[in-house]
Design a protein around this motif. Sequence first.
Motif, PDB file in Angstrom:
ATOM      1  N   CYS A  89       4.313 -52.127  38.280  1.00  0.00           N
ATOM      2  CA  CYS A  89       4.176 -50.854  37.559  1.00  0.00           C
ATOM      3  C   CYS A  89       2.722 -50.394  37.467  1.00  0.00           C
ATOM      4  O   CYS A  89       2.417 -49.236  37.693  1.00  0.00           O
ATOM      5  N   VAL A  90       1.836 -51.303  37.119  1.00  0.00           N
ATOM      6  CA  VAL A  90       0.402 -50.998  37.055  1.00  0.00           C
ATOM      7  C   VAL A  90      -0.297 -51.987  37.970  1.00  0.00           C
ATOM      8  O   VAL A  90      -0.262 -53.203  37.746  1.00  0.00           O
ATOM      9  N   THR A  91      -0.952 -51.487  39.015  1.00  0.00           N
ATOM     10  CA  THR A  91      -1.565 -52.384  40.001  1.00  0.00           C
ATOM     11  C   THR A  91      -2.610 -51.641  40.811  1.00  0.00           C
ATOM     12  O   THR A  91      -2.656 -50.410  40.824  1.00  0.00           O
ATOM     13  N   GLY A  92      -3.462 -52.394  41.493  1.00  0.00           N
ATOM     14  CA  GLY A  92      -4.444 -51.794  42.370  1.00  0.00           C
ATOM     15  C   GLY A  92      -5.732 -52.575  42.403  1.00  0.00           C
ATOM     16  O   GLY A  92      -5.774 -53.754  42.054  1.00  0.00           O
ATOM     17  N   GLY A  93      -6.791 -51.922  42.828  1.00  0.00           N
ATOM     18  CA  GLY A  93      -8.105 -52.546  42.940  1.00  0.00           C
ATOM     19  C   GLY A  93      -9.087 -51.919  41.977  1.00  0.00           C
ATOM     20  O   GLY A  93      -9.076 -50.705  41.766  1.00  0.00           O
ATOM     21  N   ILE A  94      -9.942 -52.730  41.384  1.00  0.00           N
ATOM     22  CA  ILE A  94     -10.930 -52.239  40.430  1.00  0.00           C
ATOM     23  C   ILE A  94     -12.318 -52.748  40.802  1.00  0.00           C
ATOM     24  O   ILE A  94     -12.467 -53.695  41.565  1.00  0.00           O
ATOM     25  N   GLN A  95     -13.317 -52.109  40.247  1.00  0.00           N
ATOM     26  CA  GLN A  95     -14.679 -52.569  40.424  1.00  0.00           C
ATOM     27  C   GLN A  95     -14.937 -53.788  39.554  1.00  0.00           C
ATOM     28  O   GLN A  95     -14.327 -53.958  38.499  1.00  0.00           O
ATOM     29  N   ALA A  96     -15.839 -54.633  39.987  1.00  0.00           N
ATOM     30  CA  ALA A  96     -16.238 -55.786  39.179  1.00  0.00           C
ATOM     31  C   ALA A  96     -16.753 -55.301  37.828  1.00  0.00           C
ATOM     32  O   ALA A  96     -17.546 -54.368  37.751  1.00  0.00           O
ATOM     33  N   GLY A  97     -16.260 -55.910  36.758  1.00  0.00           N
ATOM     34  CA  GLY A  97     -16.699 -55.556  35.413  1.00  0.00           C
ATOM     35  C   GLY A  97     -16.012 -54.352  34.811  1.00  0.00           C
ATOM     36  O   GLY A  97     -16.277 -54.004  33.662  1.00  0.00           O
ATOM     37  N   ALA A  98     -15.113 -53.699  35.559  1.00  0.00           N
ATOM     38  CA  ALA A  98     -14.396 -52.545  35.017  1.00  0.00           C
ATOM     39  C   ALA A  98     -13.334 -53.006  34.025  1.00  0.00           C
ATOM     40  O   ALA A  98     -12.798 -54.107  34.120  1.00  0.00           O
ATOM     41  N   THR A  99     -13.026 -52.150  33.063  1.00  0.00           N
ATOM     42  CA  THR A  99     -12.037 -52.460  32.028  1.00  0.00           C
ATOM     43  C   THR A  99     -10.674 -51.884  32.413  1.00  0.00           C
ATOM     44  O   THR A  99     -10.570 -50.732  32.830  1.00  0.00           O
ATOM     45  N   VAL A 100      -9.644 -52.708  32.261  1.00  0.00           N
ATOM     46  CA  VAL A 100      -8.266 -52.265  32.466  1.00  0.00           C
ATOM     47  C   VAL A 100      -7.553 -52.329  31.122  1.00  0.00           C
ATOM     48  O   VAL A 100      -7.518 -53.386  30.482  1.00  0.00           O
ATOM     49  N   THR A 101      -6.994 -51.213  30.674  1.00  0.00           N
ATOM     50  CA  THR A 101      -6.278 -51.152  29.402  1.00  0.00           C
ATOM     51  C   THR A 101      -4.880 -50.605  29.635  1.00  0.00           C
ATOM     52  O   THR A 101      -4.712 -49.526  30.210  1.00  0.00           O
ATOM     53  N   VAL A 102      -3.874 -51.358  29.187  1.00  0.00           N
ATOM     54  CA  VAL A 102      -2.490 -50.895  29.194  1.00  0.00           C
ATOM     55  C   VAL A 102      -1.987 -51.017  27.768  1.00  0.00           C
ATOM     56  O   VAL A 102      -1.918 -52.127  27.218  1.00  0.00           O
ATOM     57  N   SER A 103      -1.652 -49.890  27.147  1.00  0.00           N
ATOM     58  CA  SER A 103      -1.326 -49.909  25.715  1.00  0.00           C
ATOM     59  C   SER A 103      -0.227 -48.911  25.387  1.00  0.00           C
ATOM     60  O   SER A 103      -0.058 -47.897  26.065  1.00  0.00           O
ATOM     61  N   ASN A 104       0.537 -49.250  24.341  1.00  0.00           N
ATOM     62  CA  ASN A 104       1.547 -48.329  23.787  1.00  0.00           C
ATOM     63  C   ASN A 104       2.511 -47.804  24.850  1.00  0.00           C
ATOM     64  O   ASN A 104       2.944 -46.653  24.799  1.00  0.00           O
ATOM     65  N   SER A 105       2.830 -48.643  25.821  1.00  0.00           N
ATOM     66  CA  SER A 105       3.621 -48.212  26.966  1.00  0.00           C
ATOM     67  C   SER A 105       4.858 -49.090  27.138  1.00  0.00           C
ATOM     68  O   SER A 105       5.019 -50.105  26.458  1.00  0.00           O
ATOM     69  N   THR A 106       5.729 -48.689  28.056  1.00  0.00           N
ATOM     70  CA  THR A 106       6.959 -49.412  28.328  1.00  0.00           C
ATOM     71  C   THR A 106       7.070 -49.705  29.816  1.00  0.00           C
ATOM     72  O   THR A 106       6.874 -48.816  30.646  1.00  0.00           O
ATOM     73  N   CYS A 107       7.382 -50.969  30.147  1.00  0.00           N
ATOM     74  CA  CYS A 107       7.787 -51.357  31.500  1.00  0.00           C
ATOM     75  C   CYS A 107       9.229 -51.829  31.413  1.00  0.00           C
ATOM     76  O   CYS A 107       9.541 -52.724  30.619  1.00  0.00           O
ATOM     77  N   ALA A 108      10.099 -51.235  32.218  1.00  0.00           N
ATOM     78  CA  ALA A 108      11.513 -51.603  32.191  1.00  0.00           C
ATOM     79  C   ALA A 108      12.049 -51.709  33.606  1.00  0.00           C
ATOM     80  O   ALA A 108      11.664 -50.924  34.481  1.00  0.00           O
ATOM     81  N   ASN A 109      12.923 -52.687  33.849  1.00  0.00           N
ATOM     82  CA  ASN A 109      13.552 -52.869  35.156  1.00  0.00           C
ATOM     83  C   ASN A 109      12.504 -52.969  36.269  1.00  0.00           C
ATOM     84  O   ASN A 109      12.545 -52.245  37.254  1.00  0.00           O
TER      85      ASN A 109
END
Length: 202
Positions: free
Chosen positions: A39-59
């Motif tokens: 659902c949430v995926t990919g490439g990020i820069q070194a030291g970058a922040t990834v935030t997943v909040s208040n969300s729904t993953c289903a199936n």
Amino acid sequence: TSVSAAGGCNGVGPPAAVYYQTAGNITVDHVVMTYCASCVTGGIQAGATVTVSNSTCANFDHCLGMGIASNSAVVLGPVYFFNNEVHDMKAWDTAANTFHHDGVHLWGYCSDGSSYCAGTYWNNIYIYNNHFYGVTGTQFGDWIFNEANVQNEWAFNNFSDTTEEESGNEGPGPFYAQGINMHYWNNTFLGSGTASSANLNQ
């Protein structure tokens, strides 16, 4: 300096709800994601922040699935995963056991994709106030799965409900805390019976 991280697991990237390539800071907030491989995926820069909040993953197969394969010293993170509803994985079961289903899956490899390089790792992971539940399918891995090379993780106030866990799952337990300086506090585990593994594995 940017680094390209491999999206998805077992060759699974898209279909994704949020997919990014070599990105800076990522915030996913108040998003409903269904029937996604990662659902949430990919490439990020070194030291970058990834935030997943208040969300729904289903199936899904993976809710948040991210990793890197690099021989260079690369430190990824921090990651914040909080106040999410994460449920139901059976839709991604296959007869050939192609996938393993995880809620949050982080990994860091050398460029060969299988061995670990000490300088390449995830740092400062915060997973809290999440509700993990639903039909896990027969290829359930873990709600939280760290493939080593994760350092300084705090997982707290999460509710893990495996009462609908199906037999034949491959996972060692709902939370798999492989890494260095891991802290798992005040989490609640609800199992489906005496034969079910509803615990923290280290």
